[in-house]
Write an enzyme that holds these catalytic residues in place. Structure first.
Site, mmCIF file in Angstrom:
data_model
loop_
_atom_site.group_PDB
_atom_site.id
_atom_site.type_symbol
_atom_site.label_atom_id
_atom_site.label_comp_id
_atom_site.label_asym_id
_atom_site.label_seq_id
_atom_site.Cartn_x
_atom_site.Cartn_y
_atom_site.Cartn_z
ATOM 1 N N CYS A 30 0.850 -1.182 0.000
ATOM 2 C CA CYS A 30 0.000 0.000 0.000
ATOM 3 C C CYS A 30 0.886 1.233 0.000
ATOM 4 O O CYS A 30 2.076 1.150 0.329
ATOM 5 C CB CYS A 30 -0.854 0.069 1.271
ATOM 6 N N GLY A 57 0.066 0.107 -4.984
ATOM 7 C CA GLY A 57 -1.233 -0.553 -4.850
ATOM 8 C C GLY A 57 -2.174 -0.087 -5.931
ATOM 9 O O GLY A 57 -2.339 1.114 -6.131
ATOM 10 N N ASN A 136 -0.121 1.138 5.781
ATOM 11 C CA ASN A 136 0.719 0.282 4.945
ATOM 12 C C ASN A 136 1.396 -0.716 5.882
ATOM 13 O O ASN A 136 2.122 -0.315 6.791
ATOM 14 C CB ASN A 136 1.765 1.131 4.220
ATOM 15 N N GLY A 137 1.153 -1.997 5.635
ATOM 16 C CA GLY A 137 1.765 -3.025 6.480
ATOM 17 C C GLY A 137 0.786 -4.125 6.795
ATOM 18 O O GLY A 137 -0.246 -4.264 6.137
ATOM 19 N N CYS A 281 12.465 -3.345 5.394
ATOM 20 C CA CYS A 281 12.289 -4.347 4.331
ATOM 21 C C CYS A 281 13.338 -4.153 3.224
ATOM 22 O O CYS A 281 13.316 -3.142 2.516
ATOM 23 C CB CYS A 281 10.891 -4.200 3.755
ATOM 24 N N TYR A 287 12.960 -3.852 -5.345
ATOM 25 C CA TYR A 287 11.840 -3.850 -6.282
ATOM 26 C C TYR A 287 10.691 -2.909 -5.937
ATOM 27 O O TYR A 287 10.214 -2.192 -6.801
ATOM 28 C CB TYR A 287 11.295 -5.287 -6.423
ATOM 29 N N SER A 328 11.083 -3.321 -14.334
ATOM 30 C CA SER A 328 11.735 -3.488 -13.033
ATOM 31 C C SER A 328 13.178 -3.967 -13.148
ATOM 32 O O SER A 328 13.980 -3.726 -12.258
ATOM 33 C CB SER A 328 10.916 -4.437 -12.154
ATOM 34 N N ASP A 390 16.396 -9.595 -14.515
ATOM 35 C CA ASP A 390 15.121 -9.283 -13.855
ATOM 36 C C ASP A 390 15.403 -9.107 -12.362
ATOM 37 O O ASP A 390 16.476 -9.484 -11.881
ATOM 38 C CB ASP A 390 14.092 -10.396 -14.103
ATOM 39 N N ASP A 391 14.416 -8.537 -11.642
ATOM 40 C CA ASP A 391 14.676 -8.238 -10.233
ATOM 41 C C ASP A 391 14.272 -9.354 -9.287
ATOM 42 O O ASP A 391 14.725 -9.392 -8.152
ATOM 43 C CB ASP A 391 13.951 -6.949 -9.836
ATOM 44 N N CYS A 427 6.024 -13.528 3.074
ATOM 45 C CA CYS A 427 6.169 -12.312 3.873
ATOM 46 C C CYS A 427 4.951 -12.174 4.783
ATOM 47 O O CYS A 427 3.818 -12.330 4.322
ATOM 48 C CB CYS A 427 6.251 -11.089 2.954
ATOM 49 N N CYS A 481 15.034 -6.444 7.333
ATOM 50 C CA CYS A 481 14.350 -7.733 7.222
ATOM 51 C C CYS A 481 14.701 -8.317 5.865
ATOM 52 O O CYS A 481 14.637 -7.612 4.850
ATOM 53 C CB CYS A 481 12.837 -7.540 7.327
ATOM 54 N N CYS A 484 12.031 -13.177 3.506
ATOM 55 C CA CYS A 484 11.522 -13.933 2.346
ATOM 56 C C CYS A 484 12.665 -14.639 1.611
ATOM 57 O O CYS A 484 12.433 -15.604 0.883
ATOM 58 C CB CYS A 484 10.722 -13.040 1.408
HETATM 59 FE FE1 SF4 Z 1 10.360 -7.303 2.911
HETATM 60 FE FE2 SF4 Z 1 10.706 -9.904 2.453
HETATM 61 FE FE3 SF4 Z 1 10.860 -8.930 4.960
HETATM 62 FE FE4 SF4 Z 1 8.504 -9.042 3.676
HETATM 63 S S1 SF4 Z 1 9.767 -10.793 4.309
HETATM 64 S S2 SF4 Z 1 9.300 -7.311 4.890
HETATM 65 S S3 SF4 Z 1 9.121 -8.583 1.553
HETATM 66 S S4 SF4 Z 1 12.231 -8.478 3.209
#
Ligand code: SF4
Length: 524
Positions: A30, A57, A136-137, A281, A287, A328, A390-391, A427, A481, A484
């Protein structure tokens, strides 16, 4: 052109998400925006800020606005920013302060009720609190909080976790909204960058881990003489590209756990939750965010270019030409070509207006698959050994089709280079990804994935390479973070977090406890 709507103002189900073209990217969560700016056209500025945040979004958009001390008026609808608002809507949304939202659903389905800003009014007379909120989140304790509020007799009109936060703030007994937020915030677990408004101020706050971005901008004064006497006016947004489009200047990021107030006294700040591990993140750099946005002092276009350079250093190959999967993959492809000393060209032409359509392709066109989005250029590709950048790859369906299209166009060799590590874990912090089992990298080696995709070679940028590209000044792995990619979730209890439709699946969230959905234009 606006999509047709039912009499209630909602898109019919056949016009909903089924109308998306096939796309294998992770979905952005978002975008949020807010400003306090008497003397400025707040709804028009919000519209253009949301327009710049559209990539975050595409399912719905909304703006809430108010005059100081007046009523909050909200306009929200399914569709793109350009489809949702008319000139007349912006006139109706006149005022001195406003917030806005663009949504891709991560909790709750793509229904009008789940569009934002969410608006709640609680209490009577002098103690009545009116709040509009854009989020957002993703909360990882949404079910627990939802149950608790239902037990207190609080009713809901949506199935998004954002209304839970709005309800907690609106029903809080504290006189000042800032005190209510300071008390509510420590109870929220997960990712949240939030912009909310009452009738006289805009407040913005960020979770103590700083998972999702949120930045502060300063508006240019209006008026013939630059109006030096005008007090400074501020805005907040998910990304700094929203400031550029309205002529605002990036001041700084909102700090994790910080609450800022935009009001008659300018910008006020207080830290309401601190001392926790930072976990911004890392996928925002790769991306999600627009390449012209700046985050943690980084210009993302530059960081992505460095990702391409490092990708080449990690996995060089004998090749003739570098092409990107547009758009991207463009910045990383440029960086890779620069490092390799190889020519770069457009291997595909992308239809830029295909992101959301309301007409199904049908059987006859479906067999052409991705051509509706990318059209390869045989004159550029034929006979060449290609490095294709690609990303990210999620399920692999798109990449498989891209490899086949390049092969059909006469490519001699196809070497895929991805400017992110393999995505293997979902995620829980506001980005919609496939399930583990659907992810092509889950349980497969890189060689097995290359065989699945049908390319000569495949290499993913290492996690160390990502952090090198982002730069040490951003704080390194301990401040981000990367769950993923690594499976290492920075928040305890994330793996057991409820899914996207959890509030809809909850028996107590059923019709018996819900309010009637309000009309699209809400005057509280
Ligand atoms: Fe970002 Fe991946 Fe962590 Fe989700 S899991 S916040 S997409 S780094």
């Amino acid at each position: 052109m606006r999509p047709s709507r039912s009499p209630g103002g909602r898109l019919s189900p056949s016009e909903g998400p089924a109308g998306r073209w096939p796309d294998d990217h992770v979905r952005d969560a978002c975008g949020v925006f807010g400003l306090y700016a008497p003397g400025h056209e707040v709804s028009r500025l919000s519209y253009f800020a949301l327009y710049a945040l559209q990539h975050r979004g595409q399912e719905s958009a909304g703006i809430a606005a108010a005059d100081r001390g007046g009523h909050i008026v909200t306009r929200r609808e399914l569709g793109l920013v350009s489809q949702v608002f008319s000139e007349n809507d912006l006139r109706t949304l006149a005022g001195e302060l406003a917030i806005g939202h663009v949504r891709y659903s991560t909790t709750g389905s793509n229904a009008w009720e789940n569009s934002q800003p969410v608006q709640r009014s609680e209490g009577l007379g002098g103690s009545r609190r009116e709040v509009a909120l854009a989020h957002n989140g993703n909360l990882i304790n949404a079910l627990e909080l939802h149950e608790e509020l239902l037990e207190r007799g609080v009713t809901f009109s949506s199935t998004s976790d954002s209304e839970i936060i709005a309800a907690m703030i609106a029903t809080h007994p504290a006189e000042l909204v800032e005190d209510a937020i300071a008390d509510v915030l420590p109870r929220l677990r997960g990712a949240f960058s939030i912009v909310a408004m009452t009738k006289d101020r805009v407040v913005a706050f960020r979770d103590p881990h700083g998972l999702r971005p949120l930045a502060i901008g300063a508006l240019e004064p209006v008026g013939q003489d630059g109006r030096d006497s005008e007090p400074p006016r501020y805005c907040v947004a998910s990304e700094s590209c929203a400031f550029d489009i309205i002529g605002a200047r990036l001041v700084r990021d909102v700090q994790p756990g910080e609450l800022v107030t935009l009001g008659e006294d300018g910008l006020q700040s207080r830290i309401v939750a601190g001392g926790q591990r930072r976990a911004f993140c890392v996928f925002e750099y790769i991306y999600f965010a627009r390449p012209d946005s700046r985050m943690n002092g980084q210009a993302l276009q530059v960081a992505r270019g460095r990702m391409g350079e490092i990708l080449w250093r990690e996995a060089p190959v004998q090749a003739d030409l570098v092409i990107a999967v547009p758009d991207s993959g463009n910045p990383a492809a440029r960086g890779l070509a620069r490092a390799a000393g190889l020519p770069q060209d457009d291997g595909f032409v992308k239809n830029r207006y295909v992101a959301r359509t309301f007409i199904q392709p049908g059987q006859e066109l479906r067999k052409h698959g991705l051509r509706l989005k990318f059209n390869p250029l045989p004159e550029v590709i034929a006979g060449k050994r290609l490095v294709v950048v690609d990303d990210s790859i999620v399920r692999g369906n798109t990449t498989r089709q891209i490899v086949q299209m390049l092969r059909d166009a006469g490519a001699a060799e196809i070497h895929m280079r991805i400017s992110a590590p393999p995505i293997k874990h979902p995620c829980h912090y506001g980005i919609d990804m496939s399930t583990r089992e659907e992810m092509i990298a889950h349980g497969r080696s890189t060689a097995e994935i290359a065989a699945e995709l049908g390319c000569e070679s495949l290499h993913y940028l290492s996690l160390e390479g990502v952090y090198e590209a982002v730069g040490a000044a951003a704080g390194g792995r301990s401040s981000h973070c990367d769950a993923c990619f690594s499976g290492s979730y920075p928040l305890a209890g994330s793996d057991g977090a409820a899914g996207k439709y959890s509030l809809e699946e909850q028996p107590s969230g059923g019709d018996g406890r819900r309010q009637q959905a309000p009309a699209p234009l809400v005057r509280a």
